[in-house]
Scaffold this active site. Structure first.
Site, PDB file in Angstrom:
ATOM      1  N   ILE A  47       0.825  -1.207   0.000  1.00 48.70           N
ATOM      2  CA  ILE A  47       0.000   0.000   0.000  1.00 48.70           C
ATOM      3  C   ILE A  47       0.865   1.265   0.000  1.00 48.70           C
ATOM      4  CG2 ILE A  47      -0.272   0.388   2.495  1.00 48.70           C
ATOM      5  CD1 ILE A  47      -3.320   0.610   1.925  1.00 48.70           C
ATOM      6  N   ASN A  72      11.223  -8.963   7.460  1.00 43.90           N
ATOM      7  CA  ASN A  72      11.496  -8.353   8.756  1.00 43.90           C
ATOM      8  C   ASN A  72      10.927  -9.217   9.881  1.00 43.90           C
ATOM      9  OD1 ASN A  72      12.672  -6.054   7.536  1.00 43.90           O
ATOM     10  ND2 ASN A  72      10.648  -5.145   7.204  1.00 43.90           N
ATOM     11  N   VAL A  92       3.581  -5.623  10.533  1.00 44.57           N
ATOM     12  CA  VAL A  92       2.400  -6.472  10.354  1.00 44.57           C
ATOM     13  C   VAL A  92       2.814  -7.894  10.724  1.00 44.57           C
ATOM     14  CG1 VAL A  92       0.673  -7.363   8.757  1.00 44.57           C
ATOM     15  CG2 VAL A  92       1.467  -4.997   8.524  1.00 44.57           C
ATOM     16  N   HIS A 137       5.668 -12.142   5.895  1.00 47.02           N
ATOM     17  CA  HIS A 137       5.601 -11.668   4.512  1.00 47.02           C
ATOM     18  C   HIS A 137       6.994 -11.392   3.990  1.00 47.02           C
ATOM     19  CE1 HIS A 137       5.178  -8.285   7.328  1.00 47.02           C
ATOM     20  NE2 HIS A 137       5.865  -7.582   6.455  1.00 47.02           N
ATOM     21  N   HIS A 164       9.010  -9.122   1.281  1.00 49.86           N
ATOM     22  CA  HIS A 164       8.967  -7.943   0.410  1.00 49.86           C
ATOM     23  C   HIS A 164       9.786  -8.241  -0.845  1.00 49.86           C
ATOM     24  CE1 HIS A 164       7.704  -4.835   3.534  1.00 49.86           C
ATOM     25  NE2 HIS A 164       8.152  -5.796   4.334  1.00 49.86           N
TER      26      HIS A 164
HETATM   27  P1  5GP Z   1       6.763  -4.844   7.629  1.00 50.27           P
HETATM   28  O1  5GP Z   1       7.183  -3.489   8.131  1.00 50.27           O
HETATM   29  O2  5GP Z   1       5.883  -5.556   8.638  1.00 50.27           O
HETATM   30  O3  5GP Z   1       7.900  -5.706   7.147  1.00 50.27           O
HETATM   31  O4  5GP Z   1       5.908  -4.574   6.326  1.00 50.27           O
HETATM   32  C1  5GP Z   1       4.552  -4.337   6.357  1.00 50.27           C
HETATM   33  C2  5GP Z   1       4.189  -3.742   5.019  1.00 50.27           C
HETATM   34  O5  5GP Z   1       2.781  -3.817   4.879  1.00 50.27           O
HETATM   35  C3  5GP Z   1       4.579  -2.274   4.859  1.00 50.27           C
HETATM   36  O6  5GP Z   1       5.442  -2.123   3.752  1.00 50.27           O
HETATM   37  C4  5GP Z   1       3.237  -1.565   4.654  1.00 50.27           C
HETATM   38  O7  5GP Z   1       3.308  -0.512   3.721  1.00 50.27           O
HETATM   39  C5  5GP Z   1       2.342  -2.695   4.181  1.00 50.27           C
HETATM   40  N1  5GP Z   1       0.940  -2.534   4.517  1.00 50.27           N
HETATM   41  C6  5GP Z   1       0.405  -2.113   5.700  1.00 50.27           C
HETATM   42  N2  5GP Z   1      -0.927  -2.108   5.646  1.00 50.27           N
HETATM   43  C7  5GP Z   1      -1.270  -2.544   4.396  1.00 50.27           C
HETATM   44  C8  5GP Z   1      -2.520  -2.739   3.741  1.00 50.27           C
HETATM   45  O8  5GP Z   1      -3.609  -2.536   4.288  1.00 50.27           O
HETATM   46  N3  5GP Z   1      -2.475  -3.179   2.457  1.00 50.27           N
HETATM   47  C9  5GP Z   1      -1.294  -3.412   1.811  1.00 50.27           C
HETATM   48  N4  5GP Z   1      -1.352  -3.845   0.549  1.00 50.27           N
HETATM   49  N5  5GP Z   1      -0.085  -3.239   2.411  1.00 50.27           N
HETATM   50  C10 5GP Z   1      -0.082  -2.807   3.679  1.00 50.27           C
END
Ligand code: 5GP
Ligand code: ZN
Length: 114
Positions: A32, A88, A97, A101, A103
């Site tokens: 997003i 991460n 989150v 996942h 990236h």
């Molecule tokens: P993290 O920081 O946990 O490795 O990555 C979480 C990712 O999820 C971030 O890059 C953030 O932009 C993405 N993200 C958070 N909320 C949403 C959402 O509602 N939809 C999508 N598609 N990505 C999200």
């Protein structure tokens, strides 16, 4: 599935996502808040909170996610120019989150590792 997990809700379509790939085990969708021209998140459909929570006997999950990322990179034409895969884990790893996942970032020159 934890009822408050954002990415589980993407899997069940409770919230909308810009989905670019799906199969029985995996969902991939555009981030997003993209940090590069290609920024895709690849997740297992089954909820697992962090890398720490993937049992050794299910480590093939990581291969599944990387394989999906590699195919998407080829599709996007960034396989030869290069890309970055990031996973991460927990607070100091930058995880926000808590559903595992991967990236996939590419389409521009990537620099430091933060
Ligand atoms: P993290 O920081 O946990 O490795 O990555 C979480 C990712 O999820 C971030 O890059 C953030 O932009 C993405 N993200 C958070 N909320 C949403 C959402 O509602 N939809 C999508 N598609 N990505 C999200
Ligand atoms: Zn989840």
């Amino acid at each position: 599935m934890p009822s408050d997990c954002l990415f589980c809700k993407l899997v069940t379509r409770e919230i909308p996502g810009d989905i670019v790939y799906e199969d029985e085990d995996v969902l991939a969708f555009n981030d997003i808040s993209p940090q590069a021209p290609t920024h895709i998140l690849i997740i297992p459909k089954q909820h697992v909170a962090t890398v720490n929570d993937v049992p050794e006997e299910q480590a093939s999950l990581f291969g599944t996610l990387v394989g999906c990322a590699k195919r998407l990179a080829i599709q996007r034409g960034i396989d030869a120019s290069g890309y970055r895969l990031i996973m991460n884990c927990n607070g100091e790893g930058g995880q926000t989150v808590f559903h595992v996942h991967l990236h996939l970032l590419g389409g521009r020159q990537l620099t430091g590792l933060g």
